[in-house]
Design a protein around this motif. Structure first.
Motif, PDB file in Angstrom:
ATOM      1  N   PRO A   1       3.195   7.154 -11.346  1.00 52.93           N
ATOM      2  CA  PRO A   1       4.128   7.739 -10.288  1.00 52.93           C
ATOM      3  C   PRO A   1       4.032   7.436  -8.909  1.00 52.93           C
ATOM      4  CG  PRO A   1       2.174   8.934 -10.871  1.00 52.93           C
ATOM      5  CD  PRO A   1       2.294   7.857 -11.765  1.00 52.93           C
ATOM      6  N   ASN A   2       5.363   7.797  -8.193  1.00 51.33           N
ATOM      7  CA  ASN A   2       5.307   7.333  -6.793  1.00 51.33           C
ATOM      8  C   ASN A   2       5.561   8.621  -5.951  1.00 51.33           C
ATOM      9  OD1 ASN A   2       5.505   5.592  -4.326  1.00 51.33           O
ATOM     10  ND2 ASN A   2       7.794   5.666  -4.632  1.00 51.33           N
ATOM     11  N   LEU A   3       4.996   8.359  -4.849  1.00 54.56           N
ATOM     12  CA  LEU A   3       5.268   9.611  -3.863  1.00 54.56           C
ATOM     13  C   LEU A   3       5.691   9.234  -2.595  1.00 54.56           C
ATOM     14  CD1 LEU A   3       3.032  10.804  -6.017  1.00 54.56           C
ATOM     15  CD2 LEU A   3       2.375  12.296  -4.270  1.00 54.56           C
ATOM     16  N   VAL A   4       6.316   9.938  -1.648  1.00 51.32           N
ATOM     17  CA  VAL A   4       6.587   9.379  -0.447  1.00 51.32           C
ATOM     18  C   VAL A   4       5.957  10.532   0.555  1.00 51.32           C
ATOM     19  CG1 VAL A   4       8.492   8.337  -1.038  1.00 51.32           C
ATOM     20  CG2 VAL A   4       8.741  10.811  -0.253  1.00 51.32           C
ATOM     21  N   VAL A   5       5.667  10.163   1.870  1.00 44.86           N
ATOM     22  CA  VAL A   5       5.307  11.038   2.850  1.00 44.86           C
ATOM     23  C   VAL A   5       6.064  11.761   3.463  1.00 44.86           C
ATOM     24  CG1 VAL A   5       3.928  11.151   5.095  1.00 44.86           C
ATOM     25  CG2 VAL A   5       3.215   9.487   3.292  1.00 44.86           C
TER      26      VAL A   5
ATOM     27  N   VAL B   1       8.248   8.086   4.342  1.00 48.89           N
ATOM     28  CA  VAL B   1       7.730   6.591   4.262  1.00 48.89           C
ATOM     29  C   VAL B   1       7.168   6.683   2.860  1.00 48.89           C
ATOM     30  CG1 VAL B   1       5.991   5.304   5.197  1.00 48.89           C
ATOM     31  CG2 VAL B   1       7.206   7.059   6.732  1.00 48.89           C
ATOM     32  N   ASP B   2       7.454   5.375   2.198  1.00 48.75           N
ATOM     33  CA  ASP B   2       7.145   5.057   0.899  1.00 48.75           C
ATOM     34  C   ASP B   2       5.740   4.071   0.666  1.00 48.75           C
ATOM     35  OD1 ASP B   2       6.761   4.604  -1.945  1.00 48.75           O
ATOM     36  OD2 ASP B   2       8.622   3.548  -2.115  1.00 48.75           O
ATOM     37  N   THR B   3       5.849   3.107   1.846  1.00 41.78           N
ATOM     38  CA  THR B   3       5.035   1.916   1.652  1.00 41.78           C
ATOM     39  C   THR B   3       4.805   1.229   2.908  1.00 41.78           C
ATOM     40  OG1 THR B   3       6.502   0.469   0.928  1.00 41.78           O
ATOM     41  CG2 THR B   3       5.400   1.493  -0.795  1.00 41.78           C
ATOM     42  N   TRP B   4       3.488   0.865   3.008  1.00 37.73           N
ATOM     43  CA  TRP B   4       3.341   0.010   4.124  1.00 37.73           C
ATOM     44  C   TRP B   4       2.855  -1.539   3.532  1.00 37.73           C
ATOM     45  CZ3 TRP B   4       4.282   2.789   8.104  1.00 37.73           C
ATOM     46  CH2 TRP B   4       3.634   4.241   8.351  1.00 37.73           C
TER      47      TRP B   4
ATOM     48  N   LEU C   1       0.998  -1.154   0.154  1.00 37.88           N
ATOM     49  CA  LEU C   1      -0.035  -0.058  -0.105  1.00 37.88           C
ATOM     50  C   LEU C   1       0.854   1.065  -0.077  1.00 37.88           C
ATOM     51  CD1 LEU C   1      -2.625  -1.147   3.017  1.00 37.88           C
ATOM     52  CD2 LEU C   1      -3.010  -0.986   0.551  1.00 37.88           C
ATOM     53  N   GLU C   2       0.649   1.984  -0.907  1.00 41.92           N
ATOM     54  CA  GLU C   2       1.469   3.239  -0.905  1.00 41.92           C
ATOM     55  C   GLU C   2       1.298   3.928   0.415  1.00 41.92           C
ATOM     56  OE1 GLU C   2       3.777   3.978  -2.805  1.00 41.92           O
ATOM     57  OE2 GLU C   2       3.433   2.725  -4.599  1.00 41.92           O
ATOM     58  N   ALA C   3       2.109   4.611   0.933  1.00 39.39           N
ATOM     59  CA  ALA C   3       1.943   5.244   2.288  1.00 39.39           C
ATOM     60  C   ALA C   3       1.332   6.673   2.205  1.00 39.39           C
ATOM     61  CB  ALA C   3       3.301   5.470   3.204  1.00 39.39           C
ATOM     62  N   GLU C   4       1.334   7.277   0.896  1.00 35.88           N
ATOM     63  CA  GLU C   4       0.657   8.332   0.631  1.00 35.88           C
ATOM     64  C   GLU C   4      -0.750   8.079   0.331  1.00 35.88           C
ATOM     65  OE1 GLU C   4       3.200   6.850  -0.908  1.00 35.88           O
ATOM     66  OE2 GLU C   4       2.915   6.957  -3.116  1.00 35.88           O
ATOM     67  N   THR C   5      -1.250   7.058   0.894  1.00 35.23           N
ATOM     68  CA  THR C   5      -2.798   6.888   1.158  1.00 35.23           C
ATOM     69  C   THR C   5      -3.430   7.015   2.285  1.00 35.23           C
ATOM     70  OG1 THR C   5      -2.489   4.878  -0.512  1.00 35.23           O
ATOM     71  CG2 THR C   5      -4.646   4.963   0.601  1.00 35.23           C
TER      72      THR C   5
HETATM   73 CA   LIG Z   1       4.841   5.585  -2.125  1.00 37.71          CA
END
Ligand SMILES: [Ca+2]
Ligand SMILES: [Ca+2]
Ligand SMILES: [Ca+2]
Length: 804
Positions: A601-605, A696-699, A573-577
């Protein structure tokens, strides 16, 4: 001379490097986000000529000629100042925006004068001009004629000094009439190796939205870490993508007051994008740089009010993102997926003054596509009606909306645009299909001279700033008779002061239900109260229908819509959720998305402070989650993420120690306790105060290992026989295949092979003692289940016993 100078330069570099290393090792935990000893002077050695320098012009009389000379202290060149008119006449460099009040800086420079007529010694100043008549001498040196002198000192800018203007220059001591003795006061001089080192300029002010903008349990606004307007809901494979005008682009809260200037639509050239499968947990996909010099379509300047459609063209699935290029035209870019990547198939705008049938439309914007089984259409237009129309008609039937057929390629039009005669229309037409009918909704105008004055609204027509709608059998034909009523009144009716203005809606269908999207500056209101600055946030309500096909007027609220499905945590799960969050922001990073693929695209928190948190709503852990893994980049030592259920202050069910190397991406895993069933999940960040803790990128959660087992029913009991104690163990094979069973006690073990389904393995173990302490017996069943040999241990307790 050259050799000497080069050596000296190397030395300075080495010293600066050593100082940096010391700083890093001494205060890693409190490392500021900027280098504390940045060189602020550009071209201080004049090796690039006079680039970055000019002659002090603080006073009209401050004149001189600035050139370079090869009579340098270091390198090939230095600055020569000649024809000085005042004592302030000297080389200047603008440090505005580079220096900060309250900070201390180190200034060094080399200066020299040679004129035969000049005095034997002369004082020189490095001076800061803070604008107007505000000058401060920073460092001085008394030079000896014909020799290089060194300016070397520290200065601290007073905390209350306005540094909006900060211009460094070099001069001789002030005297009111220097031309009376030019040899003493206006001699030529040479400057070299100017350096000002200290705290770097402050970064851009934080855009992080610190307030709790979406309250736990509520589903509107959809997101609280950024804004988004004019949302267009597009459904693909059960996921809703919301394309929005990027209101956050110009958001610039004042660092002190927290209030941003009013929104400036003219600066918006990005579309911002979020998606969700459940309408509560929204993933941030960042911004699409649509327009502007770096945009996908650089021949457009703005990107407002997006619309999205999918079509298979020449066997290839394509996604077409339409947008308003300001008020004057509309355009389209093409995506390989709903998340891009994006390309432009055009080199000029799709809808503009050349579009047949749209000549009289004031604002050729707000394009909304519709793809049906029979064709594809684009709805667009808005703004003041033609002044050639009677005033009342301009007010009630301004005929400012159009529909035109799209070409098979979706990036061209064909034929002539037809008038949509939407009552009191302003803008924002959008069409959806239901049961063979076409519903066109639009935003109504507020009257005023633009629309022929404040005429009387015809009975049944919408009031100002409402969403009206029409129902037609033909997507190309919306005469005024198809008007059906108000779909949504003005949002201020529901959200109160500060939330008024016009709206921009869309309707999408998901799993057989219809949903109405709209915007309201509710997050802006939670930040600033009733005085909002026009930054809008996306909202969704369910749209329901009457038996005759008309709609039930939508009621806006913070509760929003029901979550349509639980979130599956056993995937990346993207952490930007976020369902909810506070204090966080997101940023796009290089590389694709672990959840959505390499091309997405990928985002980080980011901006993760101690006490910040994010949460996911209605996560179904099923039979249980054993652990959670996060991809993180710790920024300090000693930070953790605490995992909690249902409340951000609830009991901690697991703690991620962010103990991997600072500044590097790594996976960290935490065991979880008692996590099963459906819960909201909170990730709360803890660690040192006052610094960013982590990105943080993902969980990703891992389920409890629940493989096949050899089920046995095991009992153990203590017995006396002839004054001695025994432990009797019985294991009944509950499996439907034969199993080997090993019975183990502190007094011995026995293996019973091939115990048939339903049969027992039994042994009474002699203790050779008259008494027995309580203990545990183990029965381990081994069998082949589904082709795999499985071994499962079971325990049974027995009590103490005395046979005396
Ligand atoms: Ca991410
Ligand atoms: Ca030089
Ligand atoms: Ca924060």
């Amino acid at each position: 001379m050259d050799t000497h100078h080069r050596r000296r330069r190397r030395l300075r570099g080495a010293v600066a490097g050593a100082a940096l290393v010391t700083l890093l090792s001494a205060s890693l935990a409190a490392l500021p986000s900027y280098a504390a000893d940045e060189e602020l002077v550009v071209n201080g050695g004049f090796e690039d000529g006079t680039t970055g320098w000019f002659v002090n012009n603080g006073n009209a009389t401050d004149k001189a000629v600035l050139s370079t000379t090869d009579q340098a202290f270091a390198g090939e060149a230095a600055a020569l100042t000649t024809e000085r008119a005042t004592t302030g006449s000297g080389p200047m460099q603008d440090l505005s925006g580079k220096v900060r009040a309250g900070e201390t800086y180190e200034l060094t420079a080399k200066i020299r004068y040679d004129a035969a007529a000049a005095p034997a010694t002369k004082q020189f100043f490095a001076t800061m001009h803070y604008g107007g008549g505000s000058y401060t001498n920073l460092v001085s040196v008394t030079a000896t004629k014909g020799q290089w002198a060194t300016l070397d000192g520290r200065f601290t800018i007073p905390a209350d000094q306005n540094v909006g203007t900060a211009r460094l220059f070099f001069e001789t001591p002030w005297t009111s009439n220097p031309s009376a003795d030019p040899a003493t006061h206006l001699m030529d001089f040479v400057l070299d190796d100017v350096s000002v080192v200290g705290a770097a300029p402050p970064g851009p002010p934080s855009k992080t939205i610190e307030v709790l903008g979406k309250l736990p349990g509520e589903h509107n606004p959809l997101i609280s870490h950024k804004f988004g307007a004019d949302g267009f809901g597009f459904v693909e494979d059960g996921r809703v993508y919301m394309y929005m005008t990027n209101d956050t682009q110009g958001y610039a809260p004042d660092p002190v007051t927290g209030v941003s200037p009013q929104i400036n639509y003219g600066s918006i050239n990005q579309i911002t994008l979020i998606s969700s499968e459940d309408l509560v947990n929204w993933t941030d996909h960042g911004e699409i740089q649509v327009a502007g010099p770096q945009g996908v379509a650089p021949f457009t300047n703005n990107s407002w009010a997006p619309g999205m459609a999918k079509k298979t063209v020449d066997g290839v699935d394509k996604y077409f993102l339409y947008y308003a290029n300001g008020g004057g035209s509309s355009n389209v870019i093409t995506g390989a997926s709903p998340l891009g990547p994006w390309t432009s198939e055009r080199d000029s705008t799709l809808i503009d003054g050349r579009t047949p049938g749209a000549e009289a439309v004031a604002w050729k914007f707000d394009p909304a596509p519709l793809v049906t089984d029979d064709g594809a259409y684009l709805y667009f237009g808005g703004g003041p009606a033609s002044t050639s129309m009677p005033a009342a008609e301009r007010f009630n039937n301004p005929k400012n909306i159009r529909v035109i057929e799209l070409g098979d390629d979706m990036v061209s039009t064909q034929g002539t645009a037809a008038v949509v005669d939407a009552p009191v229309a302003f803008e924002a037409a959008q069409v959806f299909e239901r049961d063979g009918k076409y519903y066109l909704s639009y935003s109504s105008h507020f009257g005023g001279n633009d629309f022929g004055g404040n005429q009387a609204t015809l009975p049944g027509y919408p009031g100002g700033g409402q969403i009206g709608y029409m129902i037609s059998d033909d997507p190309m034909s919306f005469p005024k008779e198809t008007y059906a009523g108000v779909m949504f009144p003005n949002q201020s009716q529901f959200f109160g002061a500060g939330t008024g203005g016009n709206n921009h809606q869309s309707v999408f269908e998901l799993d057989g239900k219809y949903y109405f999207t709209y915007h309201a500056p509710t997050l802006n209101k939670r930040i600033n109260g009733s005085t909002t600055q026009g930054y809008r946030s996306p909202h969704i309500q369910e749209l329901t229908f009457n038996a005759d096909g008309t709609v039930q007027q939508v009621v806006g609220d913070y509760a929003g819509v029901d979550q349509v499905k639980d979130l599956d945590p056993f995937q990346v799960l993207e952490a930007e959720t976020f369902a909810w969050q506070q204090g966080l922001t997101t940023a796009k990073v290089d590389g694709g998305s672990a959840q959505f693929g390499d091309q997405a695209p990928n985002l980080v928190v980011r901006d993760v402070d101690a006490g910040d948190w994010s949460a996911l709503s209605s996560v179904d852990f099923g039979d249980g989650a054993a652990s959670v893994t996060a991809r993180v980049k710790p920024l300090v030592e000693g930070a953790t993420v605490e995992v909690r259920l249902d409340d951000r202050e609830g009991a901690v069910v697991g703690t991620l120690d962010l103990d991997t190397p600072v500044g590097e991406w790594a996976d960290v895993t935490a065991a979880l306790e008692g996590v099963s069933g459906v819960h909201d999940v909170y990730f709360t960040f803890a660690g040192p105060a006052g610094v960013d803790l982590v990105e943080v990128d993902t969980w990703e959660f891992a389920a409890d290992a629940a493989g096949p087992a050899v089920e046995l029913d095991v009992t153990a009991s203590a017995r006396c026989l002839a004054g001695k104690a025994y432990v009797a163990v019985r294991a009944t094979n509950l499996a439907d295949v034969a199993a080997d069973v090993e019975l183990v006690t502190p007094f011995g073990a026995r293996v019973v092979r091939d115990v048939a389904p339903g049969a027992n393995a039994y042994q009474s173990f002699a203790t050779r003692s008259g008494s027995l302490a309580a203990g545990v017996a183990t029965a381990t069943g081994t069998a082949v289940l589904d082709g795999v040999t499985v071994e499962t241990a079971h325990e049974a307790a027995y009590g103490d016993l005395s046979c005396g």
